[in-house]
Design an enzyme around this catalytic site. Structure first.
Site, PDB file in Angstrom:
ATOM      1  N   VAL A  16      13.553  37.133  42.457  1.00 35.55           N
ATOM      2  CA  VAL A  16      13.153  38.317  43.586  1.00 35.55           C
ATOM      3  C   VAL A  16      12.450  39.295  42.955  1.00 35.55           C
ATOM      4  O   VAL A  16      11.142  39.715  43.472  1.00 35.55           O
ATOM      5  CB  VAL A  16      14.481  38.595  44.153  1.00 35.55           C
ATOM      6  CG1 VAL A  16      14.201  39.790  45.118  1.00 35.55           C
ATOM      7  CG2 VAL A  16      15.394  37.835  45.181  1.00 35.55           C
ATOM      8  N   CYS A 158      20.064  36.825  52.728  1.00 39.09           N
ATOM      9  CA  CYS A 158      18.752  36.239  52.917  1.00 39.09           C
ATOM     10  C   CYS A 158      19.275  35.374  54.461  1.00 39.09           C
ATOM     11  O   CYS A 158      18.361  34.952  55.197  1.00 39.09           O
ATOM     12  CB  CYS A 158      18.056  35.692  51.878  1.00 39.09           C
ATOM     13  SG  CYS A 158      19.238  34.552  50.731  1.00 39.09           S
ATOM     14  N   HIS A 253      14.477  29.344  54.147  1.00 39.75           N
ATOM     15  CA  HIS A 253      15.905  28.915  54.663  1.00 39.75           C
ATOM     16  C   HIS A 253      15.926  28.729  56.388  1.00 39.75           C
ATOM     17  O   HIS A 253      15.114  29.308  56.869  1.00 39.75           O
ATOM     18  CB  HIS A 253      16.739  30.016  54.447  1.00 39.75           C
ATOM     19  CG  HIS A 253      17.308  30.526  53.055  1.00 39.75           C
ATOM     20  ND1 HIS A 253      16.988  29.655  52.012  1.00 39.75           N
ATOM     21  CD2 HIS A 253      18.310  31.377  52.470  1.00 39.75           C
ATOM     22  CE1 HIS A 253      17.718  30.084  50.887  1.00 39.75           C
ATOM     23  NE2 HIS A 253      18.197  31.230  51.320  1.00 39.75           N
TER      24      HIS A 253
HETATM   25  P1  NAP Z   1      17.505  35.892  38.986  1.00 40.47           P
HETATM   26  O1  NAP Z   1      16.242  34.985  39.134  1.00 40.47           O
HETATM   27  O2  NAP Z   1      18.640  35.188  38.444  1.00 40.47           O
HETATM   28  O3  NAP Z   1      17.188  37.161  38.313  1.00 40.47           O
HETATM   29  C1  NAP Z   1      18.247  38.041  37.679  1.00 40.47           C
HETATM   30  C2  NAP Z   1      17.579  39.421  37.349  1.00 40.47           C
HETATM   31  O4  NAP Z   1      18.810  40.339  36.822  1.00 40.47           O
HETATM   32  C3  NAP Z   1      16.612  39.055  36.074  1.00 40.47           C
HETATM   33  O5  NAP Z   1      15.685  40.074  35.998  1.00 40.47           O
HETATM   34  C4  NAP Z   1      17.513  39.407  35.009  1.00 40.47           C
HETATM   35  O6  NAP Z   1      16.868  40.004  34.009  1.00 40.47           O
HETATM   36  C5  NAP Z   1      18.368  40.440  35.444  1.00 40.47           C
HETATM   37  N1  NAP Z   1      19.723  40.788  34.797  1.00 40.47           N
HETATM   38  C6  NAP Z   1      20.515  39.862  34.418  1.00 40.47           C
HETATM   39  N2  NAP Z   1      21.485  40.343  33.713  1.00 40.47           N
HETATM   40  C7  NAP Z   1      21.101  41.844  33.696  1.00 40.47           C
HETATM   41  C8  NAP Z   1      22.067  42.837  33.029  1.00 40.47           C
HETATM   42  N3  NAP Z   1      23.115  42.660  32.358  1.00 40.47           N
HETATM   43  N4  NAP Z   1      21.526  44.090  32.879  1.00 40.47           N
HETATM   44  C9  NAP Z   1      20.118  44.152  33.764  1.00 40.47           C
HETATM   45  N5  NAP Z   1      19.547  43.463  34.509  1.00 40.47           N
HETATM   46  C10 NAP Z   1      20.071  41.937  34.395  1.00 40.47           C
HETATM   47  O7  NAP Z   1      18.040  36.212  40.343  1.00 40.47           O
HETATM   48  P2  NAP Z   1      17.653  36.520  41.808  1.00 40.47           P
HETATM   49  O8  NAP Z   1      17.340  35.280  42.766  1.00 40.47           O
HETATM   50  O9  NAP Z   1      16.186  37.100  41.439  1.00 40.47           O
HETATM   51  O10 NAP Z   1      18.293  37.520  42.526  1.00 40.47           O
HETATM   52  C11 NAP Z   1      18.220  38.892  42.198  1.00 40.47           C
HETATM   53  C12 NAP Z   1      19.284  39.434  43.366  1.00 40.47           C
HETATM   54  O11 NAP Z   1      18.712  39.216  44.358  1.00 40.47           O
HETATM   55  C13 NAP Z   1      20.584  38.887  43.348  1.00 40.47           C
HETATM   56  O12 NAP Z   1      21.601  39.946  43.680  1.00 40.47           O
HETATM   57  C14 NAP Z   1      20.619  37.976  44.631  1.00 40.47           C
HETATM   58  O13 NAP Z   1      21.993  37.813  45.194  1.00 40.47           O
HETATM   59  C15 NAP Z   1      19.679  38.941  45.414  1.00 40.47           C
HETATM   60  N6  NAP Z   1      18.948  38.185  46.318  1.00 40.47           N
HETATM   61  C16 NAP Z   1      18.337  36.744  46.133  1.00 40.47           C
HETATM   62  C17 NAP Z   1      17.810  36.002  47.054  1.00 40.47           C
HETATM   63  C18 NAP Z   1      16.734  34.749  46.773  1.00 40.47           C
HETATM   64  O14 NAP Z   1      16.208  34.355  47.695  1.00 40.47           O
HETATM   65  N7  NAP Z   1      16.522  34.455  45.417  1.00 40.47           N
HETATM   66  C19 NAP Z   1      17.582  36.674  48.246  1.00 40.47           C
HETATM   67  C20 NAP Z   1      18.256  37.722  48.762  1.00 40.47           C
HETATM   68  C21 NAP Z   1      18.912  38.357  47.934  1.00 40.47           C
HETATM   69  P3  NAP Z   1      16.646  38.958  32.469  1.00 40.47           P
HETATM   70  O15 NAP Z   1      15.454  38.302  32.923  1.00 40.47           O
HETATM   71  O16 NAP Z   1      16.188  39.888  31.480  1.00 40.47           O
HETATM   72  O17 NAP Z   1      17.850  38.187  32.316  1.00 40.47           O
END
Ligand code: NAP
Length: 362
Positions: A16, A158, A253
């Protein structure tokens, strides 16, 4: 010197977060000035931190590539560098809840993609075309929490975005949904990066996404709720039953929806014109991220389809099709949206634009 509002992205390196970086690189109001992620990425340039895992089809924006990634837990590092932060971190819910409150208490407007505060009564959960007036609760939120410039708003899950606007358009036309059954077909990008193992996903469907059915059954009620005494009171008249499935699609989705109304039911021939004519506050205000037509109805019998329809109107439109009578409830249809744009970064940017238009940022 740019006169755009400096913004930060927490979780900027994730799926995201990368979409935020891509969409904000050409934004007319906002400019990325601060990027933060886990301690593992902290201290690297953004380009170094996402090396080998940049998922966007366009290059890393030059201005962001050289920014040094901060530890998202270090709120002090953001001070003086941005007025608004988008939260897209993925870690333990309690930690996210505390982190987002810490940023808001430090004076930042926070717009979150995470579910940590979706149930918090004084935090609005905004779908800009549906409930922009829920932002009114921020005055009470600031007063109760002693915040002046800081505030917190969240986006809904989402998966619910594929049908919330179409159902809301019918509600605006005077029809009251009573019961709704949903079956979602959710893309793998919804699980972040690297997400679901390929051996679970190729040639397969996984009929379980942890927590997703509960969110799909509860969050619409808050979005359809009302502001009362400084909190959001959820709607209590609609019952929802959800089946959520992970399918081998990269982005987009899909939701198959059956809907029953309380009282008057719209005729089928009335519904498509209601959807096509639907327009709301983001369109009236001409917000940069707003789709021109929030609901696009496709007459083709085999649409919407993720690969063909997810990018329509900046990937911000909800694409609907297959409207027909339901043999059990009243009507049924299929809705689709781009989960990492409309359902995440784009939806959050549109929410921030609405907040800016209402004088809540800066
Ligand atoms: P992701 O690809 O796994 O990315 C996670 C992010 O969080 C990365 O930037 C990671 O940093 C960071 N992170 C992990 N551990 C951390 C810590 N201890 N302290 C600070 N930052 C940390 O996940 P994503 O899909 O982008 O989702 C991010 C959020 O959006 C989630 O809460 C998810 O539920 C929500 N969301 C996602 C979607 C979707 O379609 N993907 C839709 C709606 C909402 P590093 O790279 O340094 O590990």
């Amino acid at each position: 010197m740019s006169n755009r509002i400096p913004v930060g992205v927490l979780g900027a390196t994730g799926m995201v977060g990368q979409n935020f970086i891509r969409l904000l690189s050409s934004h007319p109001w906002f400019e990325v000035a601060y990027v933060a992620a886990s301690p593992t990425s902290a201290g690297k340039t953004y380009a170094q931190a996402v090396a080998g895992r940049w998922q966007m089809a366009t290059p890393i924006p030059e201005a962001v590539a050289k920014l040094v990634v901060e530890d998202a837990g270090n709120v002090e590092a953001a001070k003086g560098r941005c007025a608004l932060v988008f939260s897209a971190v993925d870690l333990d819910k309690k930690a996210i809840a505390a982190l987002e409150l810490a940023y808001a208490a430090a004076g930042f407007a926070v717009v979150s993609n995470n579910s940590a505060h979706r149930g918090t009564p004084d935090v609005p959960m905004i779908i800009p075309e549906v409930n922009p007036e829920h932002l009114d609760v921020i005055a009470a939120q600031r007063k109760a929490r002693g915040w002046t410039t800081g505030c917190l708003a969240v986006k809904s899950n989402c998966s619910i975005q594929s049908y919330m606007t179409p159902v809301w358009a019918l509600m605006k036309a005077g029809y009251r949904p009573k019961r709704m059954i949903l079956t979602t077909l959710q893309a793998v990008s919804g699980a972040g990066y690297p997400g679901v193992p390929s051996l679970d996903m190729v040639d397969n469907i996984v009929p379980y996404i942890g927590g997703e059915e509960e969110k799909s059954e509860v969050e619409p009620l808050k979005v359809f709720g009302r502001v009362e005494n400084g909190v959001i009171v959820p709607d209590s008249t609609i019952t929802i039953s959800a089946h959520c499935n992970r399918v081998p699609v990269v982005d987009g989705h899909t939701a198959c929806v059956s809907l029953e109304f309380d009282g008057a039911k719209p005729a089928l021939e009335e519904i498509v014109p209601i959807w096509r004519a639907f327009s709301a506050v983001p369109q009236e205000l001409g917000l940069p991220m707003a789709p021109k037509q929030p609901i696009i109805y496709s007459d083709e019998a085999n649409r919407p389809q993720p690969r063909k329809d997810r990018d329509l109107d900046k990937a911000m439109a909800v694409v609907v099709g297959r409207l027909r009578t339901c043999n059990v409830f009243d009507i049924r249809f299929v809705g689709l949206h781009h989960n990492t744009v409309r359902g995440a970064s784009g939806g959050a940017i549109l929410t921030a634009e609405l907040m800016k238009a209402r004088g809540l940022i800066g």
